[in-house]
Scaffold this motif. Structure first.
Motif, PDB file in Angstrom:
ATOM      1  N   GLU A   1       3.863   2.233   2.553  1.00 47.17           N
ATOM      2  CA  GLU A   1       4.569   3.487   2.243  1.00 47.17           C
ATOM      3  C   GLU A   1       3.605   4.601   2.583  1.00 47.17           C
ATOM      4  O   GLU A   1       2.677   4.884   1.818  1.00 47.17           O
ATOM      5  N   LEU A   2       3.793   5.235   3.738  1.00 46.79           N
ATOM      6  CA  LEU A   2       2.761   6.141   4.258  1.00 46.79           C
ATOM      7  C   LEU A   2       3.203   7.608   4.236  1.00 46.79           C
ATOM      8  O   LEU A   2       4.127   7.958   3.523  1.00 46.79           O
TER       9      LEU A   2
ATOM     10  N   LYS B   1       8.950   4.837  11.971  1.00 52.80           N
ATOM     11  CA  LYS B   1       7.816   5.309  12.773  1.00 52.80           C
ATOM     12  C   LYS B   1       6.519   5.174  11.941  1.00 52.80           C
ATOM     13  O   LYS B   1       6.342   4.199  11.226  1.00 52.80           O
ATOM     14  N   GLN B   2       5.644   6.174  11.993  1.00 57.27           N
ATOM     15  CA  GLN B   2       4.347   5.988  11.325  1.00 57.27           C
ATOM     16  C   GLN B   2       4.387   6.341   9.835  1.00 57.27           C
ATOM     17  O   GLN B   2       3.351   6.489   9.193  1.00 57.27           O
TER      18      GLN B   2
ATOM     19  N   PHE C   1       0.835  -1.206   0.000  1.00 55.92           N
ATOM     20  CA  PHE C   1       0.000   0.000   0.000  1.00 55.92           C
ATOM     21  C   PHE C   1       0.864   1.247   0.000  1.00 55.92           C
ATOM     22  O   PHE C   1       1.843   1.334   0.753  1.00 55.92           O
ATOM     23  N   THR C   2       0.530   2.215  -0.810  1.00 56.90           N
ATOM     24  CA  THR C   2       1.109   3.556  -0.701  1.00 56.90           C
ATOM     25  C   THR C   2      -0.033   4.536  -0.546  1.00 56.90           C
ATOM     26  O   THR C   2      -0.954   4.566  -1.384  1.00 56.90           O
ATOM     27  N   GLY C   3       0.015   5.324   0.518  1.00 58.56           N
ATOM     28  CA  GLY C   3      -1.046   6.298   0.749  1.00 58.56           C
ATOM     29  C   GLY C   3      -0.879   6.921   2.117  1.00 58.56           C
ATOM     30  O   GLY C   3       0.222   6.935   2.675  1.00 58.56           O
ATOM     31  N   SER C   4      -1.970   7.407   2.670  1.00 58.37           N
ATOM     32  CA  SER C   4      -1.902   8.163   3.920  1.00 58.37           C
ATOM     33  C   SER C   4      -1.753   7.236   5.124  1.00 58.37           C
ATOM     34  O   SER C   4      -2.160   6.069   5.085  1.00 58.37           O
TER      35      SER C   4
ATOM     36  N   THR D   1       7.929  14.441  15.679  1.00 60.03           N
ATOM     37  CA  THR D   1       6.795  14.113  14.810  1.00 60.03           C
ATOM     38  C   THR D   1       6.605  12.603  14.837  1.00 60.03           C
ATOM     39  O   THR D   1       7.563  11.862  15.055  1.00 60.03           O
ATOM     40  N   GLU D   2       5.351  12.178  14.607  1.00 61.01           N
ATOM     41  CA  GLU D   2       5.138  10.719  14.583  1.00 61.01           C
ATOM     42  C   GLU D   2       5.599  10.122  13.245  1.00 61.01           C
ATOM     43  O   GLU D   2       5.665   8.914  13.089  1.00 61.01           O
ATOM     44  N   TYR D   3       5.899  11.010  12.275  1.00 61.90           N
ATOM     45  CA  TYR D   3       6.360  10.529  10.975  1.00 61.90           C
ATOM     46  C   TYR D   3       7.876  10.357  10.959  1.00 61.90           C
ATOM     47  O   TYR D   3       8.579  10.925  11.795  1.00 61.90           O
ATOM     48  N   GLY D   4       8.385   9.623   9.959  1.00 63.53           N
ATOM     49  CA  GLY D   4       9.835   9.455   9.830  1.00 63.53           C
ATOM     50  C   GLY D   4      10.196   8.969   8.436  1.00 63.53           C
ATOM     51  O   GLY D   4      10.832   7.932   8.277  1.00 63.53           O
TER      52      GLY D   4
END
Ligand code: NAP
Length: 490
Positions: free
Chosen positions: A259-260, A460-461, A235-238, A414-417
């Motif tokens: 892949e978020l 991370k997320q 999956f690639t998306g949000s 950030t929760e992203y990485g």
């Protein structure tokens, strides 16, 4: 619409592609695809139902065994041939992508080259799938490790890179010997249709790739994720949708690649070459109108150079001309739809209410299409939503720091990485940042990291797994092991 656009659209298949045939949806339903630069309908495509989804998985499951039995060289040559075909039709792919997604033609051409490169890269990886042989440590048996295709895969792709996000999954799946069901984004299904036609013309056997555009993503893919014949979800998306699909995948412990979203920090140190940093910022911020998971979301700039960096960035951003992507002098296309444009503006308004100053841009552009101007804001307060949410638009918020520790803390907050960028002339500092910044990818003195030969992905997320590089094919393979009795024993 220009005559060449009409001609190209007339050539693009608008059905579902199941078991080697183009067909209508089971209930005959269709949905419209819009040009985001005009808001006008380009064409309509078949709208898959859950029954069509099931038929697509039937075909993929039926083709899996014979497809896995093809030789790596055969799969490699097919990919190479598709690479040549996409490259030969680069102008058609670029124009179609610009029409349905909005990016300027020059950027669409860049995506065609990038997307095609995954076909070439994985054509070169297919013959290199290998296992290993070892003597067990106690010498009493032999260990054989072999790699097998994981099996039928569901591939779900977003609208922002309609070709590259598909080839980044389809090419390694073909190389590994997996069959597939592809669900492209409903906003941009046409590029996937043209690519499917090219694959089919190149001789891809029936059932290996099945394509089901739909306006009912959850209802169509949900049952497939719970079907025991499906062995992998890529999956690639949000991040919110990824989280839900991960939960659904738990049902049958499905292998997943995710892949978020991202919230990339872009660090500029006091010793940076500021012109190079501004060049990097333009690419990292404005590629794809800011609608990229790798887009620089937060500019974190040393106080000693913040004023000059902001001035230079504003000068460059304010010069850009937003226009329909097919216009030769378009520097910036529209955002994908009205909701995206309104969300971007909402983030700017929120920052301004909390004290930020708009240096350029800052309000949607009137007229047809969903245009938002290049925007720079400074003095952004810590609690502004724009610092924690993915912007997905051409807006650069600038905040400042004094020490390297402070910069790293801000960047990692950030929760992203997914990716981080840093500009500095100090190589030792660059090496430290490479280890301290909590992201799957790092651009040092560079505003772009995407490369088919490198492992793309986040921590991370921002996701799980990697696409591209030596790692990309492993996502579609599983290791099997055989223990063999000592051939010399009595
Ligand atoms: P999205 O809303 O999550 O949609 C992505 C795909 O998932 C689309 O095909 C969508 O279908 C489908 N989908 C939505 N809900 C679903 C559900 N309940 N079940 C199954 N499928 C579902 O993301 P997007 O707006 O298209 O793309 C932007 C996001 O993608 C951003 O967050 C961006 O950072 C991320 N992205 C990440 C990468 C990366 O490599 N890490 C690359 C590009 C983009 P429909 O659109 O047809 O509803």
């Amino acid at each position: 619409m220009k005559p060449e656009e009409k001609k190209l659209l007339a050539d693009v298949r608008t059905g579902l592609f199941v078991d080697g045939d183009w067909r209508s949806a089971e209930d005959g339903a269709t949905f419209d695809v819009e040009d985001p630069s005009t808001g006008k309908v380009l064409t309509s495509v078949a709208d898959a139902t859950p029954a069509d989804g099931a038929a697509a998985l039937d075909a993929a499951a039926a083709a899996q065994e014979s497809w896995a039995a093809t030789s790596p060289r055969e799969r490699a040559e097919l990919l190479r041939c598709v690479f040549e075909a996409v490259t030969a039709r680069a102008e058609d792919f670029a124009l179609l992508m610009t029409m349905e997604m909005g990016k300027p033609l020059a950027e669409a051409r860049g995506e065609v080259a990038y997307g095609a490169e995954f076909l070439r890269w994985f054509s070169e990886e297919a013959p290199r799938i290998s296992g290993r042989f070892a003597t067990a440590p106690d010498g009493k048996s032999r260990l054989v490790v072999l790699k097998r295709p994981v099996g039928p895969c569901l591939l779900i792709t977003p609208w922002n890179f309609p070709l590259a996000m598909a080839t980044r999954k389809i090419a390694p799946a073909i190389a590994a010997g997996c069959t597939m069901v592809l669900k492209p984004a409903a906003l941009t299904p046409l590029t996937a249709a043209l690519f499917t036609q090219v694959l089919s013309d190149a001789g891809l056997p029936a059932g290996v790739l099945n394509v089901i555009p739909t306006t009912a993503a959850g209802a169509v893919t949900g049952p497939l994720i719970k079907d025991s014949r499906l062995r992998k979800l890529s999956f690639t998306g949000s991040t919110p949708v990824g989280r839900k699909l991960l939960a659904d995948s738990a049902h049958q412990v499905l292998r997943t690649s995710m892949e978020l979203g991202g919230n990339a920090p872009f660090l500029v140190f006091g010793d940076a070459d500021l012109d190079a940093a501004v060049d990097g910022a333009m690419v990292a911020k404005l590629r794809n109108m800011g609608e990229a998971c790798t887009s620089a979301n937060r500019f974190i700039v040393h106080t000693s150079v913040a004023k000059e960096f902001s001035r230079k960035l504003v000068e460059r951003m304010a010069r850009l001309r937003p226009a329909r992507g097919t216009e030769p002098d378009s520097d910036l296309g529209p955002l994908i739809d009205a909701a995206s444009r309104d969300k971007v503006h909402g983030l700017v308004r929120d920052a301004v209410v909390r004290g930020a100053e708009v240096l350029t841009g800052g309000a949607p552009i009137d007229g047809p299409g969903y245009f938002y101007p290049p925007t720079v804001i400074t003095g952004v307060s810590e609690d502004a939503r724009i610092l924690s949410e993915e912007v997905f638009g051409p807006v650069a918020p600038i905040i400042t720091f004094d020490t390297e520790d402070q910069a790293v803390n801000l960047a990692n907050n950030t929760e992203y990485g997914l990716v981080s960028y840093a500009f500095t002339r100090d190589l030792r500092r660059g090496m430290r940042l490479m280890e301290r910044l909590d992201s799957g990818m790092f651009g040092l003195n560079s505003g772009i990291v995407s490369n088919p030969a490198a492992p793309f992905g986040g921590v991370k997320q921002s996701g799980l797994g990697r696409e591209g590089g030596l790692e990309g094919i492993e996502e579609f393979l599983e290791a099997r092991y055989a223990g063999i009795a000592d051939p010399f024993a009595g």
